[in-house]
Motif scaffolding. Structure first.
Motif, PDB file in Angstrom:
ATOM      1  N   GLY A  41     -11.932   3.500   2.059  1.00 38.70           N
ATOM      2  CA  GLY A  41     -12.416   2.260   2.653  1.00 38.70           C
ATOM      3  C   GLY A  41     -13.635   1.693   1.951  1.00 38.70           C
ATOM      4  O   GLY A  41     -14.347   2.383   1.228  1.00 38.70           O
TER       5      GLY A  41
ATOM      6  N   ILE B   9      -9.525  -0.870   4.618  1.00 36.41           N
ATOM      7  CA  ILE B   9      -8.710   0.117   3.913  1.00 36.41           C
ATOM      8  C   ILE B   9      -7.575  -0.605   3.205  1.00 36.41           C
ATOM      9  O   ILE B   9      -6.957  -1.518   3.755  1.00 36.41           O
ATOM     10  CB  ILE B   9      -8.123   1.152   4.890  1.00 36.41           C
ATOM     11  CG1 ILE B   9      -9.218   1.969   5.552  1.00 36.41           C
ATOM     12  CG2 ILE B   9      -7.164   2.094   4.175  1.00 36.41           C
ATOM     13  CD1 ILE B   9      -8.682   2.981   6.549  1.00 36.41           C
ATOM     14  N   GLU B  10      -7.309  -0.178   1.984  1.00 35.65           N
ATOM     15  CA  GLU B  10      -6.173  -0.732   1.254  1.00 35.65           C
ATOM     16  C   GLU B  10      -4.889  -0.116   1.778  1.00 35.65           C
ATOM     17  O   GLU B  10      -4.561   1.035   1.491  1.00 35.65           O
ATOM     18  CB  GLU B  10      -6.327  -0.450  -0.251  1.00 35.65           C
ATOM     19  CG  GLU B  10      -7.439  -1.218  -0.920  1.00 35.65           C
ATOM     20  CD  GLU B  10      -7.226  -2.727  -0.882  1.00 35.65           C
ATOM     21  OE1 GLU B  10      -6.033  -3.152  -0.913  1.00 35.65           O
ATOM     22  OE2 GLU B  10      -8.211  -3.470  -0.807  1.00 35.65           O
ATOM     23  N   ALA B  11      -4.180  -0.854   2.588  1.00 30.01           N
ATOM     24  CA  ALA B  11      -2.914  -0.397   3.155  1.00 30.01           C
ATOM     25  C   ALA B  11      -2.094  -1.616   3.543  1.00 30.01           C
ATOM     26  O   ALA B  11      -2.640  -2.623   3.994  1.00 30.01           O
ATOM     27  CB  ALA B  11      -3.142   0.503   4.368  1.00 30.01           C
TER      28      ALA B  11
ATOM     29  N   THR C 157      -7.080  -3.055   7.912  1.00 34.35           N
ATOM     30  CA  THR C 157      -6.401  -2.836   6.644  1.00 34.35           C
ATOM     31  C   THR C 157      -6.344  -4.138   5.845  1.00 34.35           C
ATOM     32  O   THR C 157      -6.480  -5.236   6.396  1.00 34.35           O
ATOM     33  CB  THR C 157      -4.968  -2.328   6.875  1.00 34.35           C
ATOM     34  OG1 THR C 157      -4.225  -3.335   7.574  1.00 34.35           O
ATOM     35  CG2 THR C 157      -4.978  -1.042   7.695  1.00 34.35           C
ATOM     36  N   SER C 158      -6.113  -3.971   4.546  1.00 35.79           N
ATOM     37  CA  SER C 158      -5.958  -5.156   3.701  1.00 35.79           C
ATOM     38  C   SER C 158      -4.728  -5.946   4.120  1.00 35.79           C
ATOM     39  O   SER C 158      -4.678  -7.173   3.977  1.00 35.79           O
ATOM     40  CB  SER C 158      -5.846  -4.736   2.237  1.00 35.79           C
ATOM     41  OG  SER C 158      -4.787  -3.798   2.048  1.00 35.79           O
TER      42      SER C 158
ATOM     43  N   ILE D  55      -0.263   4.402   8.394  1.00 40.37           N
ATOM     44  CA  ILE D  55      -1.329   4.441   7.404  1.00 40.37           C
ATOM     45  C   ILE D  55      -1.597   5.885   7.029  1.00 40.37           C
ATOM     46  O   ILE D  55      -1.472   6.785   7.852  1.00 40.37           O
ATOM     47  CB  ILE D  55      -2.614   3.815   7.966  1.00 40.37           C
ATOM     48  CG1 ILE D  55      -2.299   2.419   8.475  1.00 40.37           C
ATOM     49  CG2 ILE D  55      -3.727   3.782   6.944  1.00 40.37           C
ATOM     50  CD1 ILE D  55      -3.453   1.783   9.180  1.00 40.37           C
TER      51      ILE D  55
END
Length: 314
Positions: free
Chosen positions: A122, A133-135, A152-153, A243
């Motif tokens: 994150g 968070i990249e998800a 999330t992204s 995730i």
């Protein structure tokens, strides 16, 4: 044993009947009052069982005197039911303490592990006041105990700025209201004592009603339509993939509870409870807690003035 049996009977009645009598559409009109009534009923059951055990512990001499008066022979042998009753409060408290300690330890470990994952995956966004968070899966939740909101992204791609603002207001309401404490307590009760229907319903309804409380808090910030649109967008966009957070269930997610019912409630708010309904609900919550104390207190006062065998308080 009159009071002891009365307390146990009352506890059993509340544990079985309260979910049928208390739950209903009125809770969705006043989730705060609904939470108060349900948790009051749960506390009443625990209090009644504890007091039933305490009456056995506090009056063994009286019981022996009554047995001697009835049989004409002195006895030092306690009935098995009385001995079992003496153990009830200790076993009950021990079970609660064990489950609470286990749950607390597990959540502390999970939060630490989750914090490490967030540190690695994150990034803090100061404008949003949240960790991103990249998800791909769109979701947003708060992590109790840390004051952290996680999105999330995928959420940023799905939601407009106005919708995102509504979602963040919802999560801040969870943190400000410390809703995780109510959910945690309900989970402890349902885990420690899974048989009573009340405790099972308490866990389910607490998780649902705290979502309505957070919805109402966000709506008061002029985010009612925005939150409804955001919930719909997130529900449609969510995939079946989870995730990569180690499968942890740590936070209160914005898509918790019955999403469709929440959207409908936001778009078409139900009328508030009448004054009579609010007073009646509050009175029921107070009464269900006070009754066990009255079952013990009134006979105790009466027995204090009686010189005869105190069967009424035994």
């Amino acid at each position: 044993m009159t009071v002891t049996l009365g307390l146990l009977g009352y506890a059993a009645a509340v544990a079985v009947l309260a979910p049928r009598l208390l739950t209903g559409t009125w809770m969705y009109r006043s989730p705060r009052l609904g939470l108060a009534a349900l948790h009051a009923a749960g506390l009443s059951v625990l209090t009644s069982v504890l007091l039933a055990g305490i009456t056995c512990v506090a009056t063994p001499g009286r019981i022996q005197a009554c047995l001697a008066a009835l049989t004409g022979h002195p006895t030092a042998v306690m009935p098995p039911a009385v001995i079992a009753g003496m153990a009830v409060p200790f076993l009950l408290l021990a079970r609660l303490a064990y489950v609470a300690a286990r749950q607390t330890r597990r959540h502390r470990i999970d939060r630490g592990r989750h914090g490490e994952i967030l540190s690695l995956l994150g990034r803090h966004d100061p404008e949003l006041g949240a960790t991103v968070i990249e998800a791909e899966e769109p979701t947003a939740y708060c992590v109790p105990g840390t004051g952290r909101i996680v999105i999330t992204s995928g959420t940023l791609r799905v939601l407009s700025p106005a919708h995102l603002d509504a979602v963040l207001a919802h999560e801040r309401a969870h943190l400000a209201g410390r809703h995780h404490l109510l959910v945690g307590w309900a989970t402890i009760l349902a885990t420690a004592f899974p048989q009573p229907p009340l405790f099972r319903e308490l866990r389910t309804m607490t998780a649902e009603l705290v979502e309505l409380l957070a919805d109402d808090a966000a709506a008061r910030s002029a985010h009612r339509n925005g939150l409804a649109d955001a919930l719909g967008a997130l529900a449609v966009a969510r995939s079946t993939d989870r995730i990569a957070t180690g499968g942890l269930e740590l936070g209160l997610a914005v898509t918790g509870g019955r999403v469709l019912a929440r959207v409908q409630r936001l778009l078409d708010p139900p009328p508030p409870l009448s004054m009579a309904g609010r007073v009646g609900g509050a009175g029921a919550a107070v009464s269900v807690i006070a009754l066990p104390a009255l079952l013990v207190g009134i006979p105790a006062v009466l027995a204090a003035g009686l010189a005869a065998c105190p069967l009424i308080f035994g």
